[in-house]
Design an enzyme around this catalytic site. Structure first.
Site: not given
Ligand code: SUG
Length: 454
Positions: A175, A251, A374
């Site tokens: 990730e 994460h 993020c």
């Molecule tokens: O991978 N949300 C992302 C959020 C990423 C956050 N990044 C960090 N923590 N660095 C994920 O879960 C949701 C998309 C949706 O549900 O439409 C999403 O992909």
């Protein structure tokens, strides 16, 4: 050679929507099927980047990916005589695949890759490994374009190496920087790389979460550390607390953030936390000769639930001057009385390195589980490397003005789940991205522009 940190923020794409695609990410699940505002989302992200650039923190931009990804839908067996036909067939035959193909999730560039500065690598080049994101279908389709994009910007092979994303599927699930922190006494000194994982490729069921999936494997980060030629004494691996993952910490950047010699983390971030922190402190002291400045937040002060709800730890820590740091937090943190109380205490405590807190309204991204940290990829570069970036990606006043205008020209203010099949949305997005490669002085990057992987 003097090094600086450049934050590469992801521009939110024109299809930003709430599809509930991320099991284990509480916000994504809670907001499934809500109506989004892509224009507002993109402007909120851009305003954060601009405000930090104005404060003197080097800031760059990464463009969004092409969505809906028609190529992915074709890969998944959806047929059609035209792109519009493919979208319409996907909507009736496999609406979840349509949603996965349309997510603007590349905005969260903390997940774009893991980077290692040249000062830490055996071959003295800057290394990048695009994250394969194989834990989530909608995110796994990001990796090939991310690789192409990084190769376009960090093109100088004497200075930069862009590795392919790790193969190996879920065993090598990666990730990116959301689970990676580099500690150092000063940016121009060698750093200690903390790699945080949620599970092992070769099962250890006793330490895995029960409710939600753990996304990152230890073995993926071990592979990256080898590719990046990081010396053994500059690496440390810690496992996430399974209870934290089950509370919505998908994460590690949802439960800790570090910068230079400062580490802000929750008491329940890691498996066997006492030993984990002891090992981390010892490794940092051995490498730098200095103690790690730990700010460990007790669960009595901020519960795991409040940490996830407020996204306190998804803040950015930025260096203001010798020994003092700025915390860039989401406005949700100021709305939580426990968290706001904790931050007030930090500001009043003279021994605490956090000297200032800046809050940003990133609500559109936050509703998908994406806070300030993020939205950015940290890239540590020396002056020579900085001069060799390709494209016009460093954010200054004129780029900001053009991007703001570009968003206002091309983005919708409302997107509902049914709109993802609208062929007009695909057309609008392509027009927007075509204009964007021009603004950013980048070569043709997108499939619809005829780009091919190098
Ligand atoms: O991978 N949300 C992302 C959020 C990423 C956050 N990044 C960090 N923590 N660095 C994920 O879960 C949701 C998309 C949706 O549900 O439409 C999403 O992909």
């Amino acid at each position: 050679m003097r090094y600086r940190e450049v934050n590469f923020d992801g521009l939110v794409g024109p299809t930003h929507n709430y599809a509930g695609l991320s099991l284990g990410n509480v916000a994504s699940q809670e907001n499934k099927d809500a109506v989004s505002n892509p224009r507002k989302a993109a402007l909120q992200g851009l305003e954060k980047a601009k405000a930090l650039a104005d404060r003197g923190f080097p800031q760059a931009i990464l463009p969004p990916q092409e969505r809906p990804a028609i190529g992915a839908l074709l890969d998944w067996g959806i047929k059609g005589t035209s792109d519009a036909d493919v979208l319409s067939n996907a909507a009736t035959q496999a609406p979840q695949l349509l949603a996965a193909s349309a997510s603007a999730s590349s905005m969260w560039t903390a997940n774009a890759c893991t980077m290692t500065p040249s000062i830490d690598s055996g071959d003295e080049r800057t290394h990048f490994t695009p994250a394969n994101l194989s834990s989530k279908l909608h995110r796994s389709i990001e990796a090939p374009f991310t690789c192409r994009l990084l190769k376009a910007i960090f093109a100088d092979e004497d200075r930069f190496v862009v590795h392919p994303p790790l193969g190996g599927g879920v065993a090598m699930a990666d990730e990116g920087a959301a689970n990676h922190t580099r500690f150092c006494p000063g940016l121009s000194s060698k750093g200690l790389h903390l790699f945080v994982y949620g599970r092992h490729a070769f099962t250890h069921l006793a330490t895995e979460p029960k409710r939600y999936p753990a996304r990152q494997t230890r073995e993926s980060f071990e592979s990256i550390a080898r590719h990046h030629e990081i010396p053994d004494e500059q690496q440390i691996f810690l496992q996430q607390s399974p209870e934290a993952i089950d509370a919505g910490v998908f994460h590690n950047d949802v439960i800790s953030v570090g910068n230079r010699d400062v580490f802000l983390c929750h008491e329940d971030a890691f498996l066997d936390q006492e030993a984990a922190i002891r090992d981390l402190q010892a490794a940092f002291q051995a490498l730098s000769g200095d103690p790690l400045r730990l700010i460990q937040v007790p669960r009595e002060q901020v519960s795991l639930q409040d940490a996830v709800g407020s996204y306190l730890f998804n803040s950015q820590l930025l260096t203001l001057g010798e020994g003092c740091q700025l915390l860039v937090a989401p406005s949700e943190s100021s709305a939580n009385s426990q968290v706001a109380g904790f931050l007030q205490h930090c500001l009043e405590d003279k021994d605490n390195p956090i000297e200032e807190v800046l809050y940003f309204d990133l609500r559109e991204s936050m509703r998908n589980g994406g806070g300030p940290a993020c939205l950015r990829q940290r890239v540590v570069l020396n002056a020579g490397e900085l001069r060799h970036l390709k494209g016009r990606v460093l954010l200054d006043d004129s780029l900001y003005t053009e991007l703001k205008d570009w968003i206002e020209t091309h983005y919708r203010e409302k997107l509902a789940p049914a709109d993802l099949a609208d062929p007009q949305l695909l057309e609008e997005s392509r027009r927007a991205l075509d204009a964007l490669t021009g603004i950013l002085h980048l070569p043709s990057l997108y499939d619809f522009q005829g780009a091919k992987n190098p």
